[in-house]
Design an enzyme around this catalytic site. Structure first.
Site, PDB file in Angstrom:
ATOM      1  N   LYS A  79     -46.287  42.912   3.690  1.00 59.45           N
ATOM      2  CA  LYS A  79     -46.527  43.301   2.289  1.00 59.45           C
ATOM      3  C   LYS A  79     -46.703  44.279   2.095  1.00 59.45           C
ATOM      4  O   LYS A  79     -46.553  45.062   2.551  1.00 59.45           O
ATOM      5  CB  LYS A  79     -47.600  42.011   2.903  1.00 59.45           C
ATOM      6  CG  LYS A  79     -47.862  42.449   1.130  1.00 59.45           C
ATOM      7  CD  LYS A  79     -49.598  41.225   1.098  1.00 59.45           C
ATOM      8  CE  LYS A  79     -49.962  40.230  -0.155  1.00 59.45           C
ATOM      9  NZ  LYS A  79     -50.957  39.630   0.194  1.00 59.45           N
ATOM     10  N   SER A 154     -51.583  35.604  -2.598  1.00 63.37           N
ATOM     11  CA  SER A 154     -50.736  36.566  -3.150  1.00 63.37           C
ATOM     12  C   SER A 154     -49.303  36.578  -1.967  1.00 63.37           C
ATOM     13  O   SER A 154     -48.981  37.712  -2.603  1.00 63.37           O
ATOM     14  CB  SER A 154     -51.811  37.334  -3.407  1.00 63.37           C
ATOM     15  OG  SER A 154     -51.952  37.930  -2.207  1.00 63.37           O
ATOM     16  N   SER A 178     -54.659  33.762   0.918  1.00 59.89           N
ATOM     17  CA  SER A 178     -53.329  34.363   0.205  1.00 59.89           C
ATOM     18  C   SER A 178     -52.393  34.678   1.529  1.00 59.89           C
ATOM     19  O   SER A 178     -51.314  35.282   1.379  1.00 59.89           O
ATOM     20  CB  SER A 178     -53.558  35.456  -0.045  1.00 59.89           C
ATOM     21  OG  SER A 178     -53.974  35.579  -1.326  1.00 59.89           O
TER      22      SER A 178
END
Length: 496
Positions: A79, A154, A178
């Protein structure tokens, strides 16, 4: 079965035995990224040369007889909120476009030390603020099950990469859901460890009392293996727990619920939940009973106030954390032509560099912390947080784990909630309490909704440092579903 369809544990075994090289495995996944990522949009940066160099290094170390970790040579998508010295770290924001940190995050460093091959950095909602990845400054990611739908957020790029077989593993961060919410809507396993169980050092901060790094995988064992690799005490993180990592890998291999007490959270069902989601959830409850668990209803009355409390606490912390992006030290700088003051340059830069959702949360948080309103808003929200923690404590005196749907609905179409922040926030309705209390929680697939054929997730919540319970229950359900489905849920995903 091709290399990209194998689990992380299978790939690690093949590499360790010499049947395939780490370079071959990485090459297969890089080819897959080249083939499909233009459609999926999972990656912001693909580090092909660096990944192949890492893979060659693993092969060389193994050839030299060096003993390597259990996931050495396995590719992973990372990420874009984790600091990486050799790749940009943008947090999905124009304000950090192209920024290369001078240090690695602890999670990044531990991945490298364990011999995992970082394929690149994945797309995300800007500064991890969102539930759909539509808030990325670089465009949305798409759900591999249906490219017209969101992959959650997210950490939507991370979930999309694993669901599209571009990587067998990925990292995410979970501030209000998330990891678990994207995992649920893409048919994956996603784990939020106990807060403080995985290091936040080098994770660009959104809400410091909530942010928690965790793993994505296509099965429970793979998630546990990755969890064990990057978790553990870190003296550079003041919130890191100085305690052994719970025995998550052993629990994932145990896969038994015999004699466990499982609590169904009453507050997470009924109006607002998609019928297909509730149907799969009730089937999962019945399966748990069939395999020897005692399933009872549990009331956690303060959970209904979790969302409003979260949307005061998280924005308050983000308004403080994002003050560092001031155009003076690093990142974007707009309007610095020698005629403007520092304040004007700062205002122009933040106006151009931050997206609408980030600006919204900064303003909410700044207001909640302002003189005359602090006690009424932020202070009250923290009191609610205490009540939620007490509800968890009381519940875990009655049961070993709590369960609920992970999300009230399946993945929604891209654009459907873009102009309705409240509807977007409801995607995290079930996941937020565990963040506020710091508990461990996991989402595992539990089937497809009747209405749209999209994946449904089951959330399993455990006490602080009870992460192994999440994996134990998740693995037992996974085994039951594998027998029922004749394979994994992702094998039912339509080709794209």
């Amino acid at each position: 079965m091709t290399l990209i369809h194998k689990s992380a544990a299978e790939l690690a075994a093949l590499i360790a035995s010499g049947e395939v090289s780490a370079v071959e495995v990485s090459r297969a996944h890089l080819d897959r990224i080249a083939e499909v990522d233009e459609q999926v949009g999972a990656f912001l940066h693909v580090a092909e040369d660096a990944a192949l160099a890492q893979a060659r290094a693993v092969d060389a170390r193994r050839a030299a007889g060096e003993e390597l970790g259990p996931l050495a040579g396995v590719p992973i998508a990372h990420k874009d909120v984790f600091a990486t010295t050799d790749m940009p770290t943008t947090c999905g924001s124009k304000i950090l476009e192209g920024w290369r940190p001078p240090y690695d995050a602890t999670v990044t460093r531990r991945l490298r030390e364990a011999g995992l091959v970082i394929l690149g950095k994945t797309n995300m909602d800007e500064f991890a603020m969102g539930s759909s990845t539509e808030n990325s400054a670089f465009g949305p990611s798409r759900n591999p099950w249906d490219l017209s739908r969101v992959p959650g957020g997210s950490s939507g790029g991370s979930s999309a990469a694993v669901a599209a077989f571009e990587a067998p593993l990925s990292t995410g961060t979970d501030t209000g859901g998330s990891i678990r919410q994207p995992a649920a809507v893409t048919g994956l396993v996603g784990m939020k460890p106990t807060y403080g169980g995985s290091s936040r050092y080098g994770v660009v901060a959104f809400a410091s009392s909530l942010d928690t790094p965790g793993p994505f995988a296509r099965n429970v064992l793979d998630a546990a293996l990755l969890h064990a690799v990057f978790s553990g005490h870190d003296p550079r993180d003041s919130t890191s727990i100085d305690a052994p990592v719970p025995p998550v890998v052993e629990a994932a291999r145990q896969a038994s619920v015999e004699g466990l007490r499982v609590g169904v959270v009453n507050e997470f069902s009924g109006e607002g939940y998609q019928p297909g989601v509730l149907a799969r959830f009730h089937e999962a409850c019945a399966l748990l009973e069939e395999f020897g668990a005692k399933v009872v209803e549990v009331s956690c009355p303060s959970f209904r106030y979790a969302m409003p409390a979260y949307y005061l606490i998280a924005p308050s912390e983000c308004s403080s954390n994002l003050a560092r992006f001031d155009a003076m030290r690093f990142g974007l700088r707009v309007g610095d032509d020698g005629t403007r003051s520092a304040e004007e340059v700062m205002a122009l830069t933040r106006a151009a560099g931050f997206g609408p959702e980030v600006k919204r949360r900064i303003m909410i948080g700044t207001y909640a912390l302002s003189s005359g309103y602090y006690d009424a808003y932020y202070g009250q929200a923290q009191k609610v947080r205490t009540l939620i923690t007490r509800d968890f404590t009381a519940a875990f005196e009655q049961v070993d784990v709590l369960i609920s749907p992970t999300t009230p609905t399946t993945a929604f179409p891209i654009g459907e909630r873009a102009d309705d922040p409240m509807a977007m926030y409801l995607a995290d309705l079930c996941t937020i309490p565990a963040n506020l209390a710091g508990n461990a929680a996991i989402s595992v697939p539990c089937g497809l909704a009747d209405e749209d054929g999209m994946p449904v997730g089951l959330q399993i919540m455990a006490p602080v440092l009870g992460d192994d319970r999440c994996y134990r229950v998740g693995a037992a359900l996974e085994a039951a579903y594998r027998d029922r489905w004749g394979g994994s849920l992702l094998e039912k995903a339509p080709a794209f």
